[in-house]
Design a protein around this motif. Structure first.
Motif, PDB file in Angstrom:
ATOM      1  N   THR A 169      50.045  73.848  12.535  1.00  0.00           N
ATOM      2  CA  THR A 169      50.608  73.874  11.192  1.00  0.00           C
ATOM      3  C   THR A 169      51.980  73.198  11.199  1.00  0.00           C
ATOM      4  O   THR A 169      52.606  73.071  12.259  1.00  0.00           O
ATOM      5  N   PRO A 170      52.467  72.767  10.037  1.00  0.00           N
ATOM      6  CA  PRO A 170      53.805  72.141   9.982  1.00  0.00           C
ATOM      7  C   PRO A 170      54.920  73.044  10.487  1.00  0.00           C
ATOM      8  O   PRO A 170      56.003  72.567  10.818  1.00  0.00           O
ATOM      9  N   SER A 171      54.665  74.357  10.543  1.00  0.00           N
ATOM     10  CA  SER A 171      55.707  75.284  10.991  1.00  0.00           C
ATOM     11  C   SER A 171      56.182  74.975  12.411  1.00  0.00           C
ATOM     12  O   SER A 171      57.339  75.248  12.763  1.00  0.00           O
ATOM     13  N   VAL A 172      55.298  74.387  13.240  1.00  0.00           N
ATOM     14  CA  VAL A 172      55.680  74.007  14.602  1.00  0.00           C
ATOM     15  C   VAL A 172      56.794  72.964  14.559  1.00  0.00           C
ATOM     16  O   VAL A 172      57.786  73.053  15.294  1.00  0.00           O
ATOM     17  N   PHE A 173      56.649  71.989  13.676  1.00  0.00           N
ATOM     18  CA  PHE A 173      57.642  70.915  13.568  1.00  0.00           C
ATOM     19  C   PHE A 173      58.901  71.412  12.853  1.00  0.00           C
ATOM     20  O   PHE A 173      60.013  70.990  13.186  1.00  0.00           O
ATOM     21  N   ILE A 174      58.727  72.315  11.890  1.00  0.00           N
ATOM     22  CA  ILE A 174      59.890  72.893  11.216  1.00  0.00           C
ATOM     23  C   ILE A 174      60.764  73.639  12.223  1.00  0.00           C
ATOM     24  O   ILE A 174      61.997  73.552  12.185  1.00  0.00           O
ATOM     25  N   ALA A 175      60.119  74.336  13.147  1.00  0.00           N
ATOM     26  CA  ALA A 175      60.859  75.093  14.161  1.00  0.00           C
ATOM     27  C   ALA A 175      61.652  74.163  15.073  1.00  0.00           C
ATOM     28  O   ALA A 175      62.788  74.477  15.460  1.00  0.00           O
ATOM     29  N   ILE A 176      61.076  73.014  15.437  1.00  0.00           N
ATOM     30  CA  ILE A 176      61.788  72.058  16.298  1.00  0.00           C
ATOM     31  C   ILE A 176      63.015  71.512  15.578  1.00  0.00           C
ATOM     32  O   ILE A 176      64.110  71.441  16.137  1.00  0.00           O
ATOM     33  N   VAL A 177      62.834  71.124  14.324  1.00  0.00           N
ATOM     34  CA  VAL A 177      63.955  70.595  13.535  1.00  0.00           C
ATOM     35  C   VAL A 177      65.057  71.635  13.413  1.00  0.00           C
ATOM     36  O   VAL A 177      66.249  71.327  13.588  1.00  0.00           O
ATOM     37  N   GLU A 206      62.196  64.869  31.252  1.00  0.00           N
ATOM     38  CA  GLU A 206      61.800  66.271  31.119  1.00  0.00           C
ATOM     39  C   GLU A 206      62.092  66.738  29.695  1.00  0.00           C
ATOM     40  O   GLU A 206      63.207  66.590  29.205  1.00  0.00           O
ATOM     41  N   LEU A 207      61.085  67.286  29.037  1.00  0.00           N
ATOM     42  CA  LEU A 207      61.261  67.738  27.663  1.00  0.00           C
ATOM     43  C   LEU A 207      62.000  69.068  27.639  1.00  0.00           C
ATOM     44  O   LEU A 207      61.724  69.955  28.467  1.00  0.00           O
ATOM     45  N   PRO A 208      62.920  69.257  26.692  1.00  0.00           N
ATOM     46  CA  PRO A 208      63.553  70.575  26.550  1.00  0.00           C
ATOM     47  C   PRO A 208      62.517  71.605  26.129  1.00  0.00           C
ATOM     48  O   PRO A 208      61.441  71.252  25.635  1.00  0.00           O
ATOM     49  N   ASP A 209      62.836  72.882  26.300  1.00  0.00           N
ATOM     50  CA  ASP A 209      61.835  73.928  26.087  1.00  0.00           C
ATOM     51  C   ASP A 209      61.260  73.924  24.677  1.00  0.00           C
ATOM     52  O   ASP A 209      60.087  74.246  24.491  1.00  0.00           O
ATOM     53  N   TYR A 210      62.052  73.556  23.668  1.00  0.00           N
ATOM     54  CA  TYR A 210      61.538  73.589  22.302  1.00  0.00           C
ATOM     55  C   TYR A 210      60.578  72.430  21.995  1.00  0.00           C
ATOM     56  O   TYR A 210      59.945  72.413  20.937  1.00  0.00           O
ATOM     57  N   ARG A 211      60.456  71.473  22.927  1.00  0.00           N
ATOM     58  CA  ARG A 211      59.502  70.376  22.775  1.00  0.00           C
ATOM     59  C   ARG A 211      58.403  70.405  23.851  1.00  0.00           C
ATOM     60  O   ARG A 211      57.484  69.616  23.800  1.00  0.00           O
ATOM     61  N   ALA A 212      58.540  71.304  24.812  1.00  0.00           N
ATOM     62  CA  ALA A 212      57.651  71.296  25.980  1.00  0.00           C
ATOM     63  C   ALA A 212      56.218  71.680  25.607  1.00  0.00           C
ATOM     64  O   ALA A 212      55.952  72.225  24.533  1.00  0.00           O
ATOM     65  N   ALA A 213      55.296  71.376  26.540  1.00  0.00           N
ATOM     66  CA  ALA A 213      53.877  71.611  26.311  1.00  0.00           C
ATOM     67  C   ALA A 213      53.584  73.083  26.051  1.00  0.00           C
ATOM     68  O   ALA A 213      54.165  73.964  26.677  1.00  0.00           O
ATOM     69  N   ARG A 214      52.680  73.318  25.107  1.00  0.00           N
ATOM     70  CA  ARG A 214      52.233  74.673  24.788  1.00  0.00           C
ATOM     71  C   ARG A 214      50.748  74.627  24.416  1.00  0.00           C
ATOM     72  O   ARG A 214      50.247  73.576  23.995  1.00  0.00           O
ATOM     73  N   PRO A 215      50.025  75.712  24.574  1.00  0.00           N
ATOM     74  CA  PRO A 215      48.588  75.707  24.257  1.00  0.00           C
ATOM     75  C   PRO A 215      48.348  75.398  22.786  1.00  0.00           C
ATOM     76  O   PRO A 215      49.142  75.775  21.915  1.00  0.00           O
ATOM     77  N   ALA A 216      47.253  74.705  22.524  1.00  0.00           N
ATOM     78  CA  ALA A 216      46.880  74.367  21.152  1.00  0.00           C
ATOM     79  C   ALA A 216      45.395  74.611  20.947  1.00  0.00           C
ATOM     80  O   ALA A 216      44.589  74.397  21.851  1.00  0.00           O
ATOM     81  N   GLU A 217      45.056  75.094  19.785  1.00  0.00           N
ATOM     82  CA  GLU A 217      43.650  75.290  19.435  1.00  0.00           C
ATOM     83  C   GLU A 217      43.003  73.939  19.159  1.00  0.00           C
ATOM     84  O   GLU A 217      43.607  73.072  18.529  1.00  0.00           O
ATOM     85  N   VAL A 218      41.800  73.750  19.662  1.00  0.00           N
ATOM     86  CA  VAL A 218      41.081  72.494  19.462  1.00  0.00           C
ATOM     87  C   VAL A 218      39.818  72.769  18.658  1.00  0.00           C
ATOM     88  O   VAL A 218      39.043  73.684  18.989  1.00  0.00           O
TER      89      VAL A 218
END
Length: 319
Positions: free
Chosen positions: A164-172, A63-75
């Motif tokens: 955007t990279p900001s998604v990954f910056i937030a996880i880190v 189970e992924l923690p909330d900061y890694r869990a699935a979220r909507p993404a623009e395609v």
């Protein structure tokens, strides 16, 4: 004059973590490896598992923690059509797709923290997670059979979820902050935690402190200052497992002895074939609840009292 120890020379493992995690010069991967040592010396299975998942990536059944869990993404995608017509960066609405395609329009992050850090450091303004070729083939098949219309008379050449990279910056940043919070909280409970050969004074309190920051895992809550969860399963009639599980939840030795006596008395007073929670055990749970109200920070919380009842119910074979 008070002279602070130089970082990395005479600090405790926890103080090293606090100092390193307070800034952003030390990579999160390095911080996690330091925390792995602390977790091993504390004997904290939950903390060690979280660290390993962050370092190696989360397996498919985790189970992924909330900061890694699935979220909507623009395609967005590139489309081609008759006469060489072409569209690039065209939005692909998920609402047009049949039920069952939702995962193509969301993104989760199971990668190792090292991969996340690399993506966070990219100079690109937009990152794209492309759809596999076989998915695009199926989508074009739907379009050809008129079961799906995106852009009239046009087929998908390539498509992907954009972010955007900001998604990954937030996880880190979230993982770094979590490491800092954990180190500070453990330091308050057990200042010498992580030192070689140091005997932990209160393992149950350490585990509650860890779970307070790791959040929901499994299906049964443990005692802590907030509602948290940990997988606890007690087989019917397994008295040692019952007492061990309750001890982990923070039930003290006196209460455990009283529970044993209450169980014995209820068993003697009830027919062998009769299942249920007897009056003495119910009274014991009431005593636990009463104690918890006046033992904030030392014993059980009101939420955990309910969990104690559930664990006892498992032992008694109740649904």
């Amino acid at each position: 004059m008070l002279v602070r120890p130089v970082y990395g020379e005479s600090m405790s493992p926890l103080e090293e973590l606090v100092q390193a995690a307070s800034g952003d010069t030390v990579s999160v991967s390095t911080l996690l490896r330091k925390l792995k040592v602390v977790a091993a010396r504390l004997g904290s299975v939950q903390l060690a598992e979280w660290v390993d998942h962050e370092l190696k990536g989360y397996p498919g059944d985790a189970e992924l923690p909330d900061y890694r869990a699935a979220r909507p993404a623009e395609v967005k995608g590139t489309f081609t059509g008759y006469g060489g017509s072409r569209m690039t960066n065209a939005l692909i609405p998920g609402s047009l797709f049949p039920t069952g395609w939702e995962k193509l329009f969301e993104v989760s992050f199971a990668q190792s923290i090292a991969e996340i850090e690399t993506l966070a450091a990219t100079t690109s303004s937009v990152l794209t997670l492309t759809w596999p070729a076989d998915v695009i083939a199926v989508v074009n098949g739907l379009i050809k059979r008129s079961e799906l219309t995106l852009y009239e008379h046009m087929y998908v050449q390539e498509a992907g979820r954009v972010m955007t990279p900001s998604v990954f910056i937030a996880i880190v940043d979230t993982v770094r902050t979590r490491i800092l919070d954990l180190a500070l909280s453990i330091q308050e409970v057990e200042p010498l935690a992580g030192e070689p050969d140091h005997a932990v004074g209160d393992p149950a309190r350490i585990e509650r402190t860890v779970m307070n920051f790791l959040g929901p895992i499994g299906n049964v809550a443990v005692a802590s200052s907030d509602f948290q969860q940990q997988s606890i399963v007690v087989d019917p009639g397994d008295r040692p497992a019952l007492l061990e599980s309750l001890a982990k939840l923070g039930v003290d030795g006196d209460l455990l002895s009283q529970l044993g006596a209450a169980l014995d008395e209820d068993e003697r007073a009830s027919p062998p074939h009769e299942k249920g929670m007897g009056p003495r055990v119910k009274a014991w749970i009431g005593d636990v609840a009463a104690k918890s109200l006046g033992a904030a920070g030392k014993g059980l919380t009101n939420v955990a009292t309910d969990v104690v009842a559930k664990v006892v119910g498992q032992y008694l074979g109740l649904p």
